[in-house]
Write a protein that holds these residues in place. Sequence first.
Motif, PDB file in Angstrom:
ATOM      1  N   ALA A  60       0.971   5.578  -0.023  1.00 56.54           N
ATOM      2  CA  ALA A  60       0.278   6.851   0.165  1.00 56.54           C
ATOM      3  C   ALA A  60       1.340   7.936   0.244  1.00 56.54           C
ATOM      4  N   ARG A  86      -9.860   9.633   3.274  1.00 62.71           N
ATOM      5  CA  ARG A  86     -11.139   9.203   3.843  1.00 62.71           C
ATOM      6  C   ARG A  86     -11.126   9.391   5.349  1.00 62.71           C
ATOM      7  N   GLN A 113     -15.420   3.503  14.180  1.00 61.27           N
ATOM      8  CA  GLN A 113     -15.036   2.638  13.053  1.00 61.27           C
ATOM      9  C   GLN A 113     -13.644   2.050  13.259  1.00 61.27           C
ATOM     10  N   ARG A 150     -12.800  -1.955  13.559  1.00 57.20           N
ATOM     11  CA  ARG A 150     -12.009  -2.606  12.518  1.00 57.20           C
ATOM     12  C   ARG A 150     -10.653  -3.086  13.027  1.00 57.20           C
ATOM     13  N   PHE A 201     -12.231   8.344   9.017  1.00 54.39           N
ATOM     14  CA  PHE A 201     -12.712   7.222   9.820  1.00 54.39           C
ATOM     15  C   PHE A 201     -13.046   7.731  11.211  1.00 54.39           C
ATOM     16  N   GLY A 260      -4.772   2.855   3.414  1.00 57.44           N
ATOM     17  CA  GLY A 260      -5.522   2.153   2.386  1.00 57.44           C
ATOM     18  C   GLY A 260      -6.605   3.010   1.753  1.00 57.44           C
ATOM     19  N   ALA A 261      -6.951   4.119   2.399  1.00 62.62           N
ATOM     20  CA  ALA A 261      -7.971   5.025   1.870  1.00 62.62           C
ATOM     21  C   ALA A 261      -7.576   6.464   2.192  1.00 62.62           C
ATOM     22  N   PRO A 262      -6.517   6.977   1.549  1.00 63.64           N
ATOM     23  CA  PRO A 262      -6.057   8.334   1.853  1.00 63.64           C
ATOM     24  C   PRO A 262      -7.164   9.364   1.637  1.00 63.64           C
ATOM     25  N   VAL A 300       0.864  -1.180   0.000  1.00 63.56           N
ATOM     26  CA  VAL A 300       0.000   0.000   0.000  1.00 63.56           C
ATOM     27  C   VAL A 300       0.897   1.225   0.000  1.00 63.56           C
ATOM     28  N   ARG A 302      -8.145  11.192   9.260  1.00 67.42           N
ATOM     29  CA  ARG A 302      -7.829  10.810   7.887  1.00 67.42           C
ATOM     30  C   ARG A 302      -6.324  10.946   7.685  1.00 67.42           C
ATOM     31  N   LEU A 357      -4.745   0.840   7.793  1.00 69.22           N
ATOM     32  CA  LEU A 357      -6.133   1.136   7.462  1.00 69.22           C
ATOM     33  C   LEU A 357      -6.268   2.545   6.890  1.00 69.22           C
ATOM     34  N   LEU A 358      -5.641   3.525   7.528  1.00 67.37           N
ATOM     35  CA  LEU A 358      -5.732   4.911   7.054  1.00 67.37           C
ATOM     36  C   LEU A 358      -5.075   5.064   5.683  1.00 67.37           C
TER      37      LEU A 358
END
Length: 224
Positions: A131, A169, A175, A179, A171, A165-167, A129, A221, A162-163
């Motif tokens: 970022a 976004r 959540q 998770r 949370f 994996g979805a820059p 991953v 995020r 986790l963070l």
Amino acid sequence: MRPHLALIEDDPDFALMCRSYLERAGFTVTWAMDARAGKSVLHESGVDLAVLDLGLPDGSGLELLRALRSTSRLPVIVVSGRGAEADRVAGLEIGADDYLVKPFSQRELVARIHAVLRRSQPPDAPTVVRAGALTIDTAARQASVDGIPLALRPKEFALLELLAGAPGRVFSADQLLERIWGASWQQPATVVEHVYRLRGKLGALPAPAPRITTLRGYGYRLDP
């Protein structure tokens, strides 16, 4: 295939009850009564998850977990009569994937096992991953920024993974607790503490690193 569980528990009545129920639920179970036998079972090939009691007659279950985490990411659920917050936090910080306080129902144990197995084997998860300057090798459990490695605890790694994996976004704390910790009894302060430590480690790097941004009232995020 039937998932293979290592059950490390010194109470024979409790262990036999667990093994019987787990086998009826579709698992293959290998039972070890002490830390020495448990260590041997944990290093066998083909074990998918360990259910580990902390109070073993020849050693601490936490020490066994610590030794395992130095070489393996095998999923581990701790089961213990020690229900104090300090005991639960210690087990999770060392690397347990879940923590169940005795007494509990066998049905709940099965549900927790299924949940941990799902989290530990995400479908079609990328091996690497990225970022910005951050690179996370999910298979090797290593993270780096511009080639500079980050020394992360297991939950810190999971949070950053986790963070990243979805820059961008956001949370929420709830959540992230669900998770990463998979435990409703954890407090939002747990997330705050881990974010604080991650920011410190990212900020201490000589290279520019991604930022973890707090949006008050919403969550967190990662900004590459």
